[in-house]
Design a protein around this motif. Structure first.
Motif, PDB file in Angstrom:
ATOM      1  N   ARG A  89       0.822  -1.223   0.000  1.00  0.00           N
ATOM      2  CA  ARG A  89       0.000   0.000   0.000  1.00  0.00           C
ATOM      3  C   ARG A  89       0.849   1.263   0.000  1.00  0.00           C
ATOM      4  NH1 ARG A  89      -5.514  -0.240   1.685  1.00  0.00           N
ATOM      5  NH2 ARG A  89      -5.264   1.767   2.742  1.00  0.00           N
ATOM      6  N   GLU A  90       2.064   1.160   0.461  1.00  0.00           N
ATOM      7  CA  GLU A  90       2.964   2.320   0.454  1.00  0.00           C
ATOM      8  C   GLU A  90       3.479   2.627  -0.949  1.00  0.00           C
ATOM      9  OE1 GLU A  90       4.355   4.494   2.733  1.00  0.00           O
ATOM     10  OE2 GLU A  90       2.917   3.866   4.244  1.00  0.00           O
ATOM     11  N   ASN A  91       3.420   1.618  -1.812  1.00  0.00           N
ATOM     12  CA  ASN A  91       3.977   1.771  -3.159  1.00  0.00           C
ATOM     13  C   ASN A  91       2.894   2.224  -4.130  1.00  0.00           C
ATOM     14  OD1 ASN A  91       5.785   1.642  -5.328  1.00  0.00           O
ATOM     15  ND2 ASN A  91       5.258  -0.494  -5.752  1.00  0.00           N
ATOM     16  N   ILE A  92       2.549   3.496  -4.072  1.00  0.00           N
ATOM     17  CA  ILE A  92       1.512   4.049  -4.949  1.00  0.00           C
ATOM     18  C   ILE A  92       2.131   4.397  -6.294  1.00  0.00           C
ATOM     19  CG2 ILE A  92      -0.097   5.965  -5.259  1.00  0.00           C
ATOM     20  CD1 ILE A  92      -0.437   5.976  -2.212  1.00  0.00           C
ATOM     21  N   ILE A  93       1.573   3.792  -7.345  1.00  0.00           N
ATOM     22  CA  ILE A  93       2.183   3.922  -8.669  1.00  0.00           C
ATOM     23  C   ILE A  93       1.396   4.831  -9.614  1.00  0.00           C
ATOM     24  CG2 ILE A  93       3.321   1.690  -8.506  1.00  0.00           C
ATOM     25  CD1 ILE A  93       1.082   0.522 -10.221  1.00  0.00           C
ATOM     26  N   GLY A  94       0.236   5.282  -9.198  1.00  0.00           N
ATOM     27  CA  GLY A  94      -0.539   6.167 -10.069  1.00  0.00           C
ATOM     28  C   GLY A  94      -1.945   6.366  -9.551  1.00  0.00           C
ATOM     29  N   ILE A  95      -2.725   7.108 -10.324  1.00  0.00           N
ATOM     30  CA  ILE A  95      -4.106   7.420  -9.987  1.00  0.00           C
ATOM     31  C   ILE A  95      -5.017   6.897 -11.094  1.00  0.00           C
ATOM     32  CG2 ILE A  95      -5.775   9.225  -9.452  1.00  0.00           C
ATOM     33  CD1 ILE A  95      -3.517   8.978  -7.402  1.00  0.00           C
ATOM     34  N   LEU A  96      -6.083   6.209 -10.683  1.00  0.00           N
ATOM     35  CA  LEU A  96      -7.056   5.707 -11.651  1.00  0.00           C
ATOM     36  C   LEU A  96      -8.315   6.552 -11.584  1.00  0.00           C
ATOM     37  CD1 LEU A  96      -7.981   3.494 -13.682  1.00  0.00           C
ATOM     38  CD2 LEU A  96      -8.975   2.305 -11.699  1.00  0.00           C
ATOM     39  N   MET A  97      -8.762   7.060 -12.726  1.00  0.00           N
ATOM     40  CA  MET A  97     -10.030   7.760 -12.808  1.00  0.00           C
ATOM     41  C   MET A  97     -11.136   6.723 -12.939  1.00  0.00           C
ATOM     42  SD  MET A  97      -9.269  11.051 -12.821  1.00  0.00           S
ATOM     43  CE  MET A  97     -10.628  11.901 -13.631  1.00  0.00           C
ATOM     44  N   ALA A  98     -12.191   6.870 -12.156  1.00  0.00           N
ATOM     45  CA  ALA A  98     -13.285   5.898 -12.189  1.00  0.00           C
ATOM     46  C   ALA A  98     -13.866   5.771 -13.596  1.00  0.00           C
ATOM     47  CB  ALA A  98     -14.369   6.302 -11.195  1.00  0.00           C
ATOM     48  N   LYS A  99     -13.958   6.869 -14.304  1.00  0.00           N
ATOM     49  CA  LYS A  99     -14.544   6.825 -15.644  1.00  0.00           C
ATOM     50  C   LYS A  99     -13.697   6.010 -16.617  1.00  0.00           C
ATOM     51  CE  LYS A  99     -12.431  11.203 -17.143  1.00  0.00           C
ATOM     52  NZ  LYS A  99     -12.696  12.572 -17.641  1.00  0.00           N
ATOM     53  N   ASP A 100     -12.406   5.866 -16.310  1.00  0.00           N
ATOM     54  CA  ASP A 100     -11.538   5.098 -17.199  1.00  0.00           C
ATOM     55  C   ASP A 100     -11.818   3.610 -17.128  1.00  0.00           C
ATOM     56  OD1 ASP A 100     -10.323   7.342 -18.159  1.00  0.00           O
ATOM     57  OD2 ASP A 100      -8.570   7.227 -16.857  1.00  0.00           O
ATOM     58  N   LEU A 101     -12.557   3.174 -16.082  1.00  0.00           N
ATOM     59  CA  LEU A 101     -12.916   1.762 -16.010  1.00  0.00           C
ATOM     60  C   LEU A 101     -13.827   1.364 -17.159  1.00  0.00           C
ATOM     61  CD1 LEU A 101     -13.524   0.875 -12.249  1.00  0.00           C
ATOM     62  CD2 LEU A 101     -11.680   0.124 -13.746  1.00  0.00           C
ATOM     63  N   LEU A 102     -14.559   2.346 -17.725  1.00  0.00           N
ATOM     64  CA  LEU A 102     -15.404   2.052 -18.885  1.00  0.00           C
ATOM     65  C   LEU A 102     -14.562   1.573 -20.060  1.00  0.00           C
ATOM     66  CD1 LEU A 102     -17.878   5.089 -18.747  1.00  0.00           C
ATOM     67  CD2 LEU A 102     -18.342   2.719 -18.131  1.00  0.00           C
ATOM     68  N   LYS A 103     -13.376   2.145 -20.200  1.00  0.00           N
ATOM     69  CA  LYS A 103     -12.479   1.711 -21.281  1.00  0.00           C
ATOM     70  C   LYS A 103     -12.066   0.267 -21.075  1.00  0.00           C
ATOM     71  CE  LYS A 103     -10.554   6.396 -21.644  1.00  0.00           C
ATOM     72  NZ  LYS A 103      -9.328   7.232 -21.515  1.00  0.00           N
ATOM     73  N   LEU A 104     -11.818  -0.090 -19.801  1.00  0.00           N
ATOM     74  CA  LEU A 104     -11.399  -1.450 -19.498  1.00  0.00           C
ATOM     75  C   LEU A 104     -12.545  -2.428 -19.718  1.00  0.00           C
ATOM     76  CD1 LEU A 104      -8.792  -2.801 -18.480  1.00  0.00           C
ATOM     77  CD2 LEU A 104      -9.719  -2.678 -16.172  1.00  0.00           C
ATOM     78  N   GLN A 105     -13.762  -1.982 -19.446  1.00  0.00           N
ATOM     79  CA  GLN A 105     -14.917  -2.853 -19.638  1.00  0.00           C
ATOM     80  C   GLN A 105     -15.171  -3.116 -21.111  1.00  0.00           C
ATOM     81  OE1 GLN A 105     -18.779  -1.230 -18.497  1.00  0.00           O
ATOM     82  NE2 GLN A 105     -19.385  -3.220 -17.663  1.00  0.00           N
ATOM     83  N   ARG A 106     -14.976  -2.087 -21.918  1.00  0.00           N
ATOM     84  CA  ARG A 106     -15.221  -2.231 -23.354  1.00  0.00           C
ATOM     85  C   ARG A 106     -14.082  -2.960 -24.058  1.00  0.00           C
ATOM     86  NH1 ARG A 106     -17.224   4.039 -24.306  1.00  0.00           N
ATOM     87  NH2 ARG A 106     -19.245   3.842 -23.244  1.00  0.00           N
ATOM     88  N   ALA A 107     -12.903  -2.839 -23.493  1.00  0.00           N
ATOM     89  CA  ALA A 107     -11.740  -3.496 -24.118  1.00  0.00           C
ATOM     90  C   ALA A 107     -10.935  -4.209 -23.033  1.00  0.00           C
ATOM     91  CB  ALA A 107     -10.883  -2.465 -24.847  1.00  0.00           C
ATOM     92  N   PRO A 108     -11.382  -5.409 -22.599  1.00  0.00           N
ATOM     93  CA  PRO A 108     -10.722  -6.142 -21.515  1.00  0.00           C
ATOM     94  C   PRO A 108      -9.247  -6.424 -21.761  1.00  0.00           C
ATOM     95  CG  PRO A 108     -12.850  -7.123 -22.051  1.00  0.00           C
ATOM     96  CD  PRO A 108     -12.552  -6.125 -23.120  1.00  0.00           C
ATOM     97  N   GLU A 109      -8.840  -6.381 -23.018  1.00  0.00           N
ATOM     98  CA  GLU A 109      -7.434  -6.656 -23.314  1.00  0.00           C
ATOM     99  C   GLU A 109      -6.527  -5.505 -22.890  1.00  0.00           C
ATOM    100  OE1 GLU A 109      -9.143  -4.511 -26.845  1.00  0.00           O
ATOM    101  OE2 GLU A 109      -9.757  -6.141 -25.516  1.00  0.00           O
ATOM    102  N   LEU A 110      -7.123  -4.354 -22.566  1.00  0.00           N
ATOM    103  CA  LEU A 110      -6.326  -3.226 -22.112  1.00  0.00           C
ATOM    104  C   LEU A 110      -5.662  -3.540 -20.776  1.00  0.00           C
ATOM    105  CD1 LEU A 110      -8.481  -0.040 -22.847  1.00  0.00           C
ATOM    106  CD2 LEU A 110      -6.300  -0.641 -23.876  1.00  0.00           C
ATOM    107  N   ASN A 111      -4.475  -2.987 -20.593  1.00  0.00           N
ATOM    108  CA  ASN A 111      -3.755  -3.159 -19.331  1.00  0.00           C
ATOM    109  C   ASN A 111      -4.154  -2.014 -18.404  1.00  0.00           C
ATOM    110  OD1 ASN A 111      -1.805  -3.147 -17.262  1.00  0.00           O
ATOM    111  ND2 ASN A 111      -0.381  -4.268 -18.581  1.00  0.00           N
ATOM    112  N   LEU A 112      -4.564  -2.360 -17.179  1.00  0.00           N
ATOM    113  CA  LEU A 112      -4.962  -1.326 -16.223  1.00  0.00           C
ATOM    114  C   LEU A 112      -3.848  -0.307 -16.019  1.00  0.00           C
ATOM    115  CD1 LEU A 112      -7.012  -0.242 -14.162  1.00  0.00           C
ATOM    116  CD2 LEU A 112      -6.009  -1.774 -12.476  1.00  0.00           C
TER     117      LEU A 112
END
Length: 278
Positions: A92-115
């Motif tokens: 949990r100390e190793n924070i590597i970035g910020i995820l926007m909730a709306k960007d999860l739609l991209k992952l849902q539409r294209a599961p092959e995308l890397n988070l």
């Protein structure tokens, strides 16, 4: 308006305390309104406050594991209703970035995308960062969330632009509470009350003349210091905005939560009292 204010405070106050008093006098003399006074006082307050003063502490941060499955991510977003999430890898100390909730739609539409490809850079600020400087940076770089770091480089918490703005505008409603009491219980115009989640249970009992420690005629076995802790226990999970709980003849409605804790309740009689008429 600005000219009227300038004329009222001439000659200028010598300290921030004097300026606060001048603003109060300006409101009393109807030079400015209650909302304007509250916001101006908020602007003055944040010049002395730091990120460490208003941050969500690390244990209460909602974080995303970079290796979490999509369904887990989706449930977290829905349950917390945040728009941005710090993402960590391994620890949990190793924070590597910020995820926007709306960007999860991209992952849902294209599961092959890397988070990992959806992550945005994380902004890190020290606990000592002044809020006025942080607000300026938030506005300039459009990063509305920052990770707060302590003096040893460890994650102390997070802070958002909303947290900073609340220090300016969050108490405007209180300026209209003509019968507000001292501390953390405020009378509202509609005959209800606003109570902060960290109010001691004893203070709530005294203010509303109720007994929160007795249930069905028996002493409760659980012990809680604050009304927020007690209501969370009664609800059975971390309360969400809009949730209600009836206890000791009072109805508690969750108005605002922050970092997994209730910041404000609206409190009223569970059954509105009506005067009997002959």
């Amino acid at each position: 308006m600005l000219q009227k204010i300038a004329e009222f405070i001439h000659p200028g106050p010598d300290s921030k305390e004097e300026l606060m008093e001048t603003l109060a006098e300006a409101e009393d003399n109807q030079v400015i309104g209650a909302e304007s006074r509250a916001m101006l006082e908020g602007v003055l307050r944040i010049t002395d406050m730091t990120a460490g003063d208003v941050m969500v502490a690390a244990p209460r941060m909602d974080l995303i594991n970079i290796d979490a499955p999509f369904d887990e991510l989706l449930h977290l977003v829905i349950d917390t209703s945040h728009s941005r999430f710090p993402v960590y890898e391994n620890d949990r100390e190793n924070i590597i970035g910020i995820l926007m909730a709306k960007d999860l739609l991209k992952l849902q539409r294209a599961p092959e995308l890397n988070l990992r490809a959806l992550l945005r850079p994380a902004v890190f600020v020290p606990e000592s960062k002044k809020l006025n400087d942080l607000l300026r940076e938030f506005k300039g770089n459009r990063n509305h969330l920052a990770i707060v770091i302590d003096e040893f480089g460890r994650t102390a918490g997070l802070i958002t632009i909303e947290d900073v703005l609340e220090e300016i505008v969050g108490e405007i409603e209180d300026e209209f509470d003509d019968h507000a009491t001292e501390g953390d219980i405020y009378a509202l115009a509609d005959k209800t009350y606003r109570v902060s989640g960290d109010t001691p249970i004893e203070r709530v009992e005294e203010s509303f003349a109720v007994d929160l420690k007795t249930r069905d005629g028996e002493e409760a076995t659980e012990e809680f210091d604050t009304i927020g802790g007690l209501i969370a226990h009664e609800i059975g999970h971390v309360p969400k905005r809009g949730e209600r709980c009836e206890l000791a003849g009072l109805q508690f409605v969750v108005l605002h939560t922050k970092g997994g804790a209730v910041k404000w309740f609206k409190v009223s009689p569970a059954t509105p009292l009506q005067a009997s008429k002959a």
